[in-house]
Write an enzyme that holds these catalytic residues in place. Structure first.
Site, mmCIF file in Angstrom:
data_model
loop_
_atom_site.group_PDB
_atom_site.id
_atom_site.type_symbol
_atom_site.label_atom_id
_atom_site.label_comp_id
_atom_site.label_asym_id
_atom_site.label_seq_id
_atom_site.Cartn_x
_atom_site.Cartn_y
_atom_site.Cartn_z
ATOM 1 N N GLY A 1 -18.956 7.565 -2.534
ATOM 2 C CA GLY A 1 -17.794 7.897 -3.352
ATOM 3 C C GLY A 1 -17.760 7.059 -4.622
ATOM 4 O O GLY A 1 -18.792 6.604 -5.111
ATOM 5 N N HIS A 2 -16.532 6.817 -5.112
ATOM 6 C CA HIS A 2 -16.383 6.072 -6.369
ATOM 7 C C HIS A 2 -17.081 4.722 -6.310
ATOM 8 O O HIS A 2 -17.802 4.331 -7.218
ATOM 9 C CB HIS A 2 -14.895 5.843 -6.671
ATOM 10 C CG HIS A 2 -14.187 7.092 -7.085
ATOM 11 N ND1 HIS A 2 -13.561 7.924 -6.188
ATOM 12 C CD2 HIS A 2 -14.008 7.645 -8.299
ATOM 13 C CE1 HIS A 2 -13.034 8.936 -6.831
ATOM 14 N NE2 HIS A 2 -13.290 8.794 -8.120
ATOM 15 N N VAL A 3 -16.837 3.970 -5.221
ATOM 16 C CA VAL A 3 -17.432 2.637 -5.121
ATOM 17 C C VAL A 3 -18.883 2.740 -4.649
ATOM 18 O O VAL A 3 -19.784 2.122 -5.230
ATOM 19 C CB VAL A 3 -16.638 1.738 -4.145
ATOM 20 C CG1 VAL A 3 -17.254 0.346 -4.099
ATOM 21 C CG2 VAL A 3 -15.178 1.648 -4.556
ATOM 22 N N LYS B 1 0.848 -1.199 0.000
ATOM 23 C CA LYS B 1 0.000 0.000 0.000
ATOM 24 C C LYS B 1 0.878 1.242 0.000
ATOM 25 O O LYS B 1 1.940 1.263 0.635
ATOM 26 C CB LYS B 1 -0.866 0.017 1.270
ATOM 27 C CG LYS B 1 -2.112 0.848 1.108
ATOM 28 C CD LYS B 1 -3.133 0.094 0.312
ATOM 29 C CE LYS B 1 -4.398 0.849 0.049
ATOM 30 N NZ LYS B 1 -5.377 0.024 -0.675
ATOM 31 N N GLY C 1 -21.220 6.418 2.513
ATOM 32 C CA GLY C 1 -20.072 6.773 1.674
ATOM 33 C C GLY C 1 -20.428 6.661 0.200
ATOM 34 O O GLY C 1 -20.351 5.578 -0.379
#
Ligand code: NAD
Length: 329
Positions: free
Chosen positions: A159-161, A52, A157
């Protein structure tokens, strides 16, 4: 940057650009996330290790200035290059396919580039597909059917996902309660026909599924006792503050789909990019849907050995890592 394992091949894991209180917190995050990436790849049967990258953003309130952002990303690319292929980077929270192009100016060890550049593009839709598959398998276990029709899903959330997942679940007929700390996302909720709730009510809201799709650590000993749904399955990495929280959930009959199993769609998609035949989205779709069978096996193992899905998933990962030559990860 943390490389947790390379036993099964190069360590693959996204580059996170986020604000941290101090560098110790950033290092801790990189270490925890890289370990999770090892388990994620192993459970998904991928020939990859776990790593990561973390970039500390200076100020939570303002985005990194455009010129500075490019400099920082190129520096990150230099660091990736210095590892000579032991670590390969990709998108994560706070970075995009465009950022990967900037990083690619300094290193060839970058994945998730746009389709135009020969990459597999943004992994988020694939992560969302995998999480939706995990939600369906969880519903099959708890309610006897994988159908989402009429199921109430709380999604934290957007967001993108999270947004892609919300679109998929809405198409499947689910009733959505959604939230985000970014109140501008209320518009997305309207477009989805979803009900907006406040972020601090998401975990306790009465629902069939709670899907955490923001950051990690949402479930600790206290909050696990307050979850309002019989299923927790979402995209966020490291949802449990520590491994023992899995037992608190199991004791309350809450089915928790281990995060590193449910959210492996993005990395599975990227792994197809690395195959000798090159990227093929049809193959990626089949492999990402395979998350369903992996989760079924883990839930069966957990049931048979009277353990938690987390313990069963870790055991499967360790079995596969041992097959790849690792003994003490
Ligand atoms: P993102 O940054 O696009 O979205 C995260 C969203 O969560 C943002 O809209 C943010 O405002 C919101 N948020 C932050 N804190 C919140 C809170 N307390 N309550 C409600 N909303 C909050 O990130 P993403 O790429 O969608 O990733 C989401 C999670 O999934 C992360 O934990 C990430 O590590 C994990 N994940 C992502 C991928 C991927 O393919 N992008 C793959 C595997 C795992």
């Amino acid at each position: 940057m943390a490389v947790h394992s390379t036993v099964r091949g190069a360590a693959l894991g996204g580059c996170r650009l986020w604000h941290y209180a101090d560098s110790r917190e950033a290092v801790r995050d990189a270490l925890r996330l890289s370990r999770a990436m090892t388990f994620k790849s192993a459970v998904a049967g991928l020939p990859l290790g776990g790593g990561k990258g973390v970039i500390m953003a200076p100020d939570p309130a303002s985005p990194v200035r455009r010129g500075l952002r490019a400099d920082v990303l190129r520096d990150f690319g230099d660091a990736v290059q210095s590892l000579d292929g032991a670590y390969m980077t990709a998108e994560d929270v706070g970075t995009s396919a465009r950022d990967m192009e900037t990083i690619a100016a300094s290193t060839k060890h970058v994945t998730g580039l746009s389709r135009k550049r020969g990459g597999s593009g943004d992994p988020s839709p694939w992560t969302a597909l995998g999480v939706e598959t995990a939600i369906r398998v969880s519903c099959e276990r708890v309610f006897g059917s994988p159908s989402l029709k009429g199921r109430t899903i709380v999604l934290a959330g957007l967001g993108h996902v999270g947004h892609r997942l919300a679109v998929g679940c809405a198409k499947g007929g689910a009733k959505l309660l959604v939230t985000d700390i970014d109140r501008d996302k209320r518009e997305l909720a309207r477009d989805l026909g979803a009900r907006w709730i406040e972020p601090d009510t998401a975990l306790t809201a009465a629902a069939d599924v709670f899907a955490p799709c923001a950051l990690g650590g949402v479930l600790d000993h206290e909050s696990a006792g307050l979850v309002g749904a019989p299923i927790v399955a979402g995209a966020a990495n490291n949802q449990l503050a520590n491994d023992a929280v899995a037992e608190v959930l199991a004791a309350r009959d809450v089915l928790w789909a281990p995060d590193f199993v449910a959210n492996a769609g993005g990395i599975i998609n990227i792994s197809v990019e690395l195959e000798p035949a090159g990227y093929d989205p049809r193959r990626a779709r089949v492999l990402v849907r395979g998350i369903g069978d992996t989760l079924r096996r883990i839930l069966d193992d957990a049931h048979a050995s009277r353990t938690t899905p987390l313990a069963a998933a870790m055991s499967l990962a360790r079995e596969r890592l041992a097959g790849g030559g690792a003994s003490d990860l």
